[in-house]
Design a protein around this motif. Sequence first.
Motif, PDB file in Angstrom:
ATOM      1  N   ALA A   9      36.796-122.020  -8.897  1.00 60.63           N
ATOM      2  CA  ALA A   9      36.699-122.420  -7.491  1.00 60.63           C
ATOM      3  C   ALA A   9      38.067-122.413  -6.833  1.00 60.63           C
ATOM      4  O   ALA A   9      38.214-121.988  -5.683  1.00 60.63           O
ATOM      5  N   LEU A  10      39.080-122.857  -7.563  1.00 61.34           N
ATOM      6  CA  LEU A  10      40.443-122.865  -7.031  1.00 61.34           C
ATOM      7  C   LEU A  10      40.927-121.436  -6.768  1.00 61.34           C
ATOM      8  O   LEU A  10      41.503-121.159  -5.718  1.00 61.34           O
ATOM      9  N   LYS A  11      40.664-120.537  -7.710  1.00 57.31           N
ATOM     10  CA  LYS A  11      41.080-119.138  -7.516  1.00 57.31           C
ATOM     11  C   LYS A  11      40.318-118.505  -6.354  1.00 57.31           C
ATOM     12  O   LYS A  11      40.888-117.728  -5.597  1.00 57.31           O
ATOM     13  N   ALA A  12      39.037-118.825  -6.213  1.00 56.92           N
ATOM     14  CA  ALA A  12      38.249-118.286  -5.100  1.00 56.92           C
ATOM     15  C   ALA A  12      38.771-118.833  -3.774  1.00 56.92           C
ATOM     16  O   ALA A  12      38.817-118.115  -2.774  1.00 56.92           O
ATOM     17  N   GLY A  13      39.184-120.099  -3.751  1.00 57.64           N
ATOM     18  CA  GLY A  13      39.742-120.699  -2.543  1.00 57.64           C
ATOM     19  C   GLY A  13      41.079-120.078  -2.174  1.00 57.64           C
ATOM     20  O   GLY A  13      41.391-119.925  -0.995  1.00 57.64           O
ATOM     21  N   GLN A  14      41.871-119.705  -3.148  1.00 60.65           N
ATOM     22  CA  GLN A  14      43.159-119.079  -2.874  1.00 60.65           C
ATOM     23  C   GLN A  14      42.979-117.665  -2.312  1.00 60.65           C
ATOM     24  O   GLN A  14      43.782-117.215  -1.523  1.00 60.65           O
ATOM     25  N   ARG A  15      41.917-116.986  -2.712  1.00 61.05           N
ATOM     26  CA  ARG A  15      41.674-115.621  -2.214  1.00 61.05           C
ATOM     27  C   ARG A  15      41.265-115.623  -0.747  1.00 61.05           C
ATOM     28  O   ARG A  15      41.445-114.641  -0.057  1.00 61.05           O
ATOM     29  N   GLU A  16      40.667-116.732  -0.281  1.00 51.90           N
ATOM     30  CA  GLU A  16      40.201-116.778   1.104  1.00 51.90           C
ATOM     31  C   GLU A  16      41.369-116.835   2.082  1.00 51.90           C
ATOM     32  O   GLU A  16      41.239-116.431   3.226  1.00 51.90           O
ATOM     33  N   PHE A  17      42.500-117.360   1.667  1.00 54.03           N
ATOM     34  CA  PHE A  17      43.634-117.499   2.584  1.00 54.03           C
ATOM     35  C   PHE A  17      44.437-116.278   2.652  1.00 54.03           C
ATOM     36  O   PHE A  17      44.648-115.393   2.166  1.00 54.03           O
TER      37      PHE A  17
END
Length: 123
Positions: free
Chosen positions: A115-123
């Motif tokens: 989830a953290l890696k997916a959240g970083q990709r959104e930015f």
Amino acid sequence: MTLFLLIFVVSMVVIGGTITMMMLSRTPRYRTEPQHLLRLFDRVLSGEASANEWHTVVGYPVRHDEYLESVRRSAMLIMDEHGRLSQAAAGGSLLSRAGREELTMLRDHLAAHMALKAGQREF
């Protein structure tokens, strides 16, 4: 004689084509992804996974992601310490209660990391 030459030419074309295709094709590779581990962990925790399934996914080294390799090794340690393969063959769970608790923590940690890696990709 013409029949012999026809059969010889057709055979050489088929054999040559087969050899060419074999030389141009790549060896298939299996790449363990986080989703594979999460799916396996969920199946183990629900009592649906077999020992074969466990060893197929967890027994294959992960060379492309150091974090996934550490998760895989942790899962192997959990199985080594808490595994109950004899009971699993009789329809029981692969892990003892303590093993399932440790695997739940490992699964939650992997899910949070994803989830953290997916959240970083959104930015």
